[in-house]
Design a protein around this motif. Structure first.
Motif, short mmCIF file in Angstrom:
data_model
loop_
_atom_site.label_atom_id
_atom_site.label_comp_id
_atom_site.label_asym_id
_atom_site.label_seq_id
_atom_site.Cartn_x
_atom_site.Cartn_y
_atom_site.Cartn_z
N GLU A 65 8.38 3.89 -12.63
CA GLU A 65 8.78 3.20 -11.41
C GLU A 65 9.82 4.10 -10.74
O GLU A 65 10.73 4.60 -11.39
CB GLU A 65 9.40 1.85 -11.74
CG GLU A 65 8.50 0.92 -12.57
CD GLU A 65 8.65 1.09 -14.07
OE1 GLU A 65 9.28 2.09 -14.51
OE2 GLU A 65 8.14 0.24 -14.82
N ARG A 72 12.54 9.67 -14.19
CA ARG A 72 12.56 9.30 -12.78
C ARG A 72 13.34 10.32 -11.96
O ARG A 72 12.90 10.74 -10.88
CB ARG A 72 13.19 7.92 -12.61
CG ARG A 72 13.39 7.52 -11.15
CD ARG A 72 14.30 6.30 -11.02
NE ARG A 72 13.56 5.06 -11.22
CZ ARG A 72 14.14 3.86 -11.16
NH1 ARG A 72 15.44 3.74 -10.93
NH2 ARG A 72 13.42 2.76 -11.33
N ASP A 79 6.51 3.72 -3.60
CA ASP A 79 7.65 3.50 -4.50
C ASP A 79 8.11 2.05 -4.59
O ASP A 79 8.66 1.63 -5.62
CB ASP A 79 8.82 4.42 -4.15
CG ASP A 79 9.33 4.23 -2.74
OD1 ASP A 79 8.73 3.46 -1.97
OD2 ASP A 79 10.34 4.88 -2.39
N HIS A 126 3.57 -3.83 -9.00
CA HIS A 126 2.63 -3.63 -10.10
C HIS A 126 1.84 -4.92 -10.28
O HIS A 126 2.20 -5.96 -9.74
CB HIS A 126 3.44 -3.31 -11.37
CG HIS A 126 2.64 -2.82 -12.53
ND1 HIS A 126 1.93 -3.66 -13.35
CD2 HIS A 126 2.46 -1.57 -13.03
CE1 HIS A 126 1.34 -2.95 -14.31
NE2 HIS A 126 1.63 -1.69 -14.13
N ARG A 131 7.35 -2.83 -10.53
CA ARG A 131 6.89 -2.01 -9.42
C ARG A 131 5.88 -0.98 -9.91
O ARG A 131 5.79 -0.68 -11.10
CB ARG A 131 8.07 -1.35 -8.72
CG ARG A 131 8.89 -2.38 -7.96
CD ARG A 131 9.98 -1.78 -7.11
NE ARG A 131 10.61 -2.82 -6.30
CZ ARG A 131 11.72 -2.66 -5.61
NH1 ARG A 131 12.35 -1.48 -5.62
NH2 ARG A 131 12.23 -3.64 -4.91
N SER A 132 5.15 -0.43 -8.99
CA SER A 132 4.04 0.47 -9.33
C SER A 132 4.50 1.69 -10.10
O SER A 132 5.58 2.24 -9.84
CB SER A 132 3.33 0.91 -8.06
OG SER A 132 2.27 1.79 -8.37
N ILE A 133 3.67 2.14 -11.03
CA ILE A 133 3.86 3.43 -11.69
C ILE A 133 2.78 4.42 -11.23
O ILE A 133 2.77 5.57 -11.65
CB ILE A 133 3.84 3.30 -13.23
CG1 ILE A 133 2.50 2.74 -13.73
CG2 ILE A 133 5.01 2.44 -13.71
CD1 ILE A 133 2.36 2.73 -15.25
#
Length: 212
Positions: free
Chosen positions: A133, A146, A163, A167, A173-175
């Motif tokens: 993330e 990160r 960013d 998810h 949140r999206s990876i």
């Protein structure tokens, strides 16, 4: 131009190709791709290395002509599309271990090593399953990993427009990411569920960034 990324989890069926078609993408940054998968209307370039038998780490697919380039890292596919260097990557997950293609003692150091190779290749478009993330709470990624990714993006003049996207898991949140030059105008960013008619085609959803 519509740029999509999706981790296929090594699966390939007509339903997978149908979902890819629904993305209306011009450029695909795919990860965990079944070796030999063919997408109607696309030229495709896979990583040379396999993630496991019959499954390639990553692939770049484009409707336009595509010129394969040497993999900057075993888990990253690199190609030139319409004069642009395009990379699709898997970056290390938490328990990936230190066996090839990863080097380092933990997720952060393994990510830093992989990112250094990709950064040196100077992609103009870069995406894939980064296992990090980039904003908010870290569930999958590491703090130092990160940092390595964000520093590489800054060096390359890129911005990950996914960013802040959610998810599939609530609160995360999206990876999976798509990064494009910071100067490009982004018309939209979408998450597309990979659960179709109650069937999960992958444990990852797809993400689409449309640029003008």
């Amino acid at each position: 131009m519509r740029i999509a990324t999706w981790n296929l989890e090594g699966r390939w069926t007509p339903r997978h190709e149908s979902l890819i078609g629904s993305l209306r993408a011009d450029l695909l940054l795919l990860t965990e791709v079944r070796a030999g998968a063919a997408i109607t209307g696309f030229n495709i370039h896979f990583t040379e290395a396999e993630m496991q038998p019959g499954r390639r780490w990553s692939a770049v697919a484009a409707r336009a002509r595509l010129r394969p380039l040497p993999d900057p890292h075993a888990a990253t596919a690199l190609a030139e599309v319409d004069g642009l260097r395009v990379a699709s990557s898997i970056l290390p997950w938490g328990n990936a271990g230190g066996a090839p293609p990863w080097t380092g003692h933990d997720q952060g150091s393994r990510t830093a090593a992989a990112v250094a190779s990709i950064r040196a290749a100077e992609p103009v478009i870069w995406g894939g399953d980064w296992n990090h993330e980039l904003t908010g709470r870290l569930y999958a990624g590491s703090r130092s990993g990160r940092t390595s990714v964000l520093e590489a993006l800054d060096h390359l003049g890129l911005s990950a427009r996914t960013d802040t996207m959610p998810h599939r898991l609530p609160g995360a949140r999206s990876i999976d990411h798509v990064a494009v030059p910071t100067s490009w105008i982004v018309a939209s960013v979408e998450r597309v569920s990979a659960i179709v008619d109650g069937v999960a085609l992958s444990d990852h959803d797809a993400y689409v960034v449309e640029v003008e």
